[in-house]
Design an enzyme around this catalytic site. Structure first.
Site, PDB file in Angstrom:
ATOM      1  N   GLY A 258      12.767  -0.476   1.807  1.00 39.93           N
ATOM      2  CA  GLY A 258      12.411  -0.983   0.485  1.00 39.93           C
ATOM      3  C   GLY A 258      12.999  -0.165  -0.648  1.00 39.93           C
ATOM      4  O   GLY A 258      13.696  -0.694  -1.525  1.00 39.93           O
TER       5      GLY A 258
ATOM      6  N   PRO B 143       6.407  12.388  -4.676  1.00 37.06           N
ATOM      7  CA  PRO B 143       5.805  13.210  -3.622  1.00 37.06           C
ATOM      8  C   PRO B 143       4.387  12.776  -3.263  1.00 37.06           C
ATOM      9  O   PRO B 143       3.975  12.911  -2.119  1.00 37.06           O
ATOM     10  CB  PRO B 143       5.800  14.622  -4.217  1.00 37.06           C
ATOM     11  CG  PRO B 143       6.447  14.559  -5.534  1.00 37.06           C
ATOM     12  CD  PRO B 143       6.838  13.143  -5.842  1.00 37.06           C
TER      13      PRO B 143
ATOM     14  N   GLY C  90      13.797   5.771   2.974  1.00 36.36           N
ATOM     15  CA  GLY C  90      12.389   5.388   3.016  1.00 36.36           C
ATOM     16  C   GLY C  90      11.591   6.324   3.900  1.00 36.36           C
ATOM     17  O   GLY C  90      12.136   7.017   4.754  1.00 36.36           O
TER      18      GLY C  90
ATOM     19  N   GLY D 206       0.824  -1.200   0.000  1.00 38.24           N
ATOM     20  CA  GLY D 206       0.000   0.000   0.000  1.00 38.24           C
ATOM     21  C   GLY D 206       0.857   1.248   0.000  1.00 38.24           C
ATOM     22  O   GLY D 206       0.367   2.373   0.004  1.00 38.24           O
TER      23      GLY D 206
ATOM     24  N   GLU E 122       8.073   4.778   7.943  1.00 43.10           N
ATOM     25  CA  GLU E 122       7.925   4.706   9.394  1.00 43.10           C
ATOM     26  C   GLU E 122       8.115   6.020  10.131  1.00 43.10           C
ATOM     27  O   GLU E 122       7.529   6.236  11.186  1.00 43.10           O
ATOM     28  CB  GLU E 122       8.866   3.617   9.928  1.00 43.10           C
ATOM     29  CG  GLU E 122       8.344   2.272   9.451  1.00 43.10           C
ATOM     30  CD  GLU E 122       9.255   1.096   9.706  1.00 43.10           C
ATOM     31  OE1 GLU E 122       9.109   0.485  10.757  1.00 43.10           O
ATOM     32  OE2 GLU E 122      10.100   0.795   8.851  1.00 43.10           O
TER      33      GLU E 122
ATOM     34  N   ILE F  91      13.054  12.566  -2.443  1.00 39.10           N
ATOM     35  CA  ILE F  91      11.710  11.989  -2.439  1.00 39.10           C
ATOM     36  C   ILE F  91      11.417  11.482  -3.853  1.00 39.10           C
ATOM     37  O   ILE F  91      11.404  12.239  -4.822  1.00 39.10           O
ATOM     38  CB  ILE F  91      10.669  13.031  -1.993  1.00 39.10           C
ATOM     39  CG1 ILE F  91      10.942  13.453  -0.535  1.00 39.10           C
ATOM     40  CG2 ILE F  91       9.247  12.490  -2.150  1.00 39.10           C
ATOM     41  CD1 ILE F  91      10.857  12.334   0.491  1.00 39.10           C
TER      42      ILE F  91
HETATM   43 MO1  MOS Z   1       8.290  -2.050   9.507  1.00 36.34          MO
HETATM   44  S1  MOS Z   1       7.341  -2.141  11.304  1.00 36.34           S
HETATM   45  O1  MOS Z   1       9.953  -2.341  10.039  1.00 36.34           O
HETATM   46  O2  MOS Z   1       7.739  -3.508   8.708  1.00 36.34           O
END
Ligand code: MOS
Length: 696
Positions: A509, A589, A659, A467, A662, A586
């Site tokens: 990723g 965006p 990334g 997602g 998070e 980025i």
């Molecule tokens: Mo993220 S919580 O490191 O998949």
């Protein structure tokens, strides 16, 4: 950096290439892959928190029309590797927590399977259990390492002596509850077991097809080449799908019992509260010793957390205090309680999310103790180098994030003292906190590029889009690296037959897979020149980055919140949050903003609502569903804005990008709690900020 011949795709707000398929319902999620006459498995979960299964009576379940098989320990014991208790499903009768799989039913429809599961009678031998933190009877212990592989404890200088000598001292304890990932798409799998030769195909909702394949190969004792895992679209994971869990083993056991048939499993919300991980609850004591001008001399962060006796999980809540601020003496510790509870696991920014709630609330307390603006306090404690490693930063732009955020938010109009602004029935305040997340790159990804007859490039890597926008961002990266338009790139991800990819975890990723794609594109151009023939093909892995040894690589951010607390009811509203982030280049965006604001909303939810309430008598979470465990909904969320610095990290990878999955959640809860203090003068150190905390 990417080649100057880039097509300009990177940095453009490209729409999701799978967006139309998703909104028109044609993008298949794990459970939706079509099979004629699939079977359905439904687990039976333990009702006691500790003990062992004495007997299981499946006769009533088997009597139901449409039931095809029942699974109990006597049926399948010895068929999977039992070393890791999470995956030793039905291998013996030991019960380590309430909500563990102790039997299962396979039937023609999900409804029959579910009804039959309620007819299974399990008899237990019950042992004493312990589920609360801190435990009354069990010893705390120091883990070998924490989740990231970092040391559990670190110490530099004599923190106690510096604390004792400091003019201003903060000594406070903060608590965060159990929090649950709750992705919109539940954990789902379809397994097909073929015999002669033995082969397993698994459609799974996962953050990493190759992680699932590798883990199941070990657990099943099956050659990885005989397992195929397929996962083109995933409706969220937030870490909980970063590893297979017990339900994956169960669906495979069911399929193996009924070879040739597709067996489907969709966990219910309630089952997800005990089977797929959660953020463990923490108790964090923070001590800071500073001078009156706010300069920190000593910082001590002691963490006590829940782990599971079934399998250790050590959330790295204290690691942020190793690098955030300058201090000549410093100590961090992690202690675990191995309890009779479900196994905790990754949840968006494991470690940083709870740890920065504690540290950034403590920093706010220190600001008031020193009579300093909380932004000024942070600026006075900016370390020139990483205090932990001594390395220079690849780019530490926290100060810029704080200053830019302050300006955009209108920080300087706030009243200096708490409880200084009332608007009708509401106390109004503002708060700030810092955010941090490491710029990680995982090894072991590989990308392949093939030139097709029509002149387009097929780019293959077993990456995951949960997602987050991977489909789109990797397409943009490939286009730029190949010097073609994104419409000339055909990306293939989400299948273990594709070249190996690392897990979609640790916000790694884009860096890990993107670097492999760039390397493959370079290899392609080197090997095939300017006029490659159709069929031209190249592969490359994520390159090693020697600069990892030379620089400390982190993303930073500032979080600002406006909070209103009702003077009569204690209700907390958050009309406005703003985050300003430093995350390198980025790539897209549009999708990046969605990641950052999504993280901030999850942080708001962590601040105001989320708490798994444990019943110590029976060991279960009493609010284990979306009715009782409230996740922020539209009505809870006001204006949420994310911005970022115009920045490229020249050291982190070939893209200059980190990334953004998070960091958005990190610091939000502290900013909101700090704003609630500014509004009311009530300091809340235990999440969530429920109305009762502001009354009385
Ligand atoms: Mo993220 S919580 O490191 O998949």
């Amino acid at each position: 950096m990417i080649g100057t011949e880039g097509s300009g795709a990177v940095g453009a707000p490209m729409e999701r290439i799978e967006g139309r398929a998703k909104v028109t319902g044609t993008a298949p999620y794990a459970y939706e892959h079509d099979f004629p006459d699939p079977l359905h498995v439904h687990p039976v979960l333990s009702t006691v928190p500790r003990g062992r299964v004495r007997s299981v009576d499946v006769s009533a379940a088997q009597g139901l029309t449409g039931v095809r098989a029942t699974l109990t320990a006597p049926d399948v014991a010895g068929t999977v590797g039992a070393e890791d208790r999470e995956f030793a499903v039905l291998q013996d009768g030991e019960v380590f927590f309430r909500g563990q799989i102790v039997a299962a039913v396979v039937a023609d429809t999900p409804e029959i399977a579910r009804q039959a599961a309620t007819l299974v009678r399990v008899d237990y031998e019950v042992d004493d259990h312990e589920v609360e933190l801190p435990p009354a009877r069990r010893e705390l212990y120091r883990p070998e390492e924490v989740n990231t592989g970092a040391e559990a404890d670190t110490a530099r200088g004599d923190a106690d002596a510096v604390l004792a000598d400091s003019t201003v001292r903060i000594d406070r304890t903060y608590r965060t509850p159990r929090e649950y990932n709750n992705p919109m798409e539940p954990h789902c799998s379809i397994a097909v077991w073929e015999t002669d030769p033995e082969r397993l195909v698994l459609y799974d909702s996962t953050q990493g097809v190759h992680v699932v394949r590798r883990t199941l190969a070990e657990v099943l004792g099956l050659d990885a080449e005989r397992i195929r895992v397929i996962s083109p679209h995933v409706g969220g994971g937030f870490g909980s799908k970063g590893s297979p869990h017990a339900h994956n083993v169960l669906v495979v056991l069911a399929a193996r019992a009924l070879p040739g048939r597709a067996v489907k499993l969709a966990l219910t919300r309630r089952q997800m509260f005990s089977l797929v991980g959660y953020r463990p609850n923490t108790i964090q004591r923070i001590r800071i010793g500073a001078e009156e001008d706010g300069r920190i001399g000593a910082l001590v962060h002691d963490v006590v957390e829940t782990s599971s006796l079934a399998k250790e999980y050590a959330e790295q809540s204290g690691v942020c205090s190793r690098m955030m601020y300058t201090a000549r003496a410093r100590r961090t510790t992690h202690r675990l309680a191995a309890l009779d509870v479900p196994i905790p696991f990754w949840m968006r920014a494991p470690g940083e999310a709870p740890g920065m709630f504690a540290l950034e609330t403590a920093m706010d307390e220190l600001a008031y103790a020193c009579g300093l603006d909380p932004i000024e306090l942070r600026l006075r404690n900016e370390p020139g180098r990483d205090p932990e490693s001594g390395l220079p930063w690849s780019g530490r732009h926290l100060a810029r994030c704080l200053r830019q955020g302050a300006e955009r938010f209108g920080w300087d109009t706030r009243p200096e003292l708490p409880r200084g602004h009332r608007d009708g029935d509401w106390w109004v305040g503002t708060g700030v906190a810092s955010a941090v997340y490491p710029r990680l790159t995982l090894p072991g990804s590989e990308a392949e590029i093939v030139l097709e007859r029509d002149g387009s490039h097929t780019v293959s890597i077993g990456a995951a889009d949960i997602g987050t926008g991977t489909w789109t961002a990797l397409t943009q990266i490939a286009a730029d690296a190949l010097g073609c338009g994104p419409d000339r790139v055909r990306l293939r991800i989400g299948d273990s037959r594709l070249p190996t990819a690392s897990v979609a975890g640790g916000s790694s990723g884009i860096s890990s897979w993107g670097s492999a794609v760039v390397a493959a594109a370079r290899a392609f151009r080197d090997a095939h020149g300017d006029r490659p023939a159709p069929g031209a093909r190249s592969r490359a892995e994520t390159p090693e980055n020697p600069e990892r040894e030379e620089y400390a690589m982190y993303s930073f951010g500032s979080q600002f919140a406006e909070v209103r607390v009702n003077a009569d009811t204690g209700e907390v509203r958050v009309p406005r949050i703003l985050g300003v982030f430093s995350a390198g280049r980025i790539i897209n965006p549009r999708t990046a903003r969605s990641q950052l604001t999504g993280g901030m909303v999850m942080g708001l939810s962590m601040a105001l609502h989320e708490e798994g309430v444990v019943d110590p008598r029976f060991g279960h979470v009493v609010n284990g569903d979306l009715a009782g465990y409230h996740v922020a909904a539209n009505a809870d969320v006001g204006r949420v804005e994310a911005e970022w610095l115009d920045e490229v990290d020249p050291h982190v990878n070939a893209l200059g990008a980190a990334g953004v999955g998070e960091i958005g959640i990190v610091g939000t809860a502290a900013a909101i709690a700090n704003a609630a203090f500014h509004a009311t003068g009530v300091r809340v150190r235990d999440l969530p900020l429920t109305p009762d905390r502001f009354l009385g």
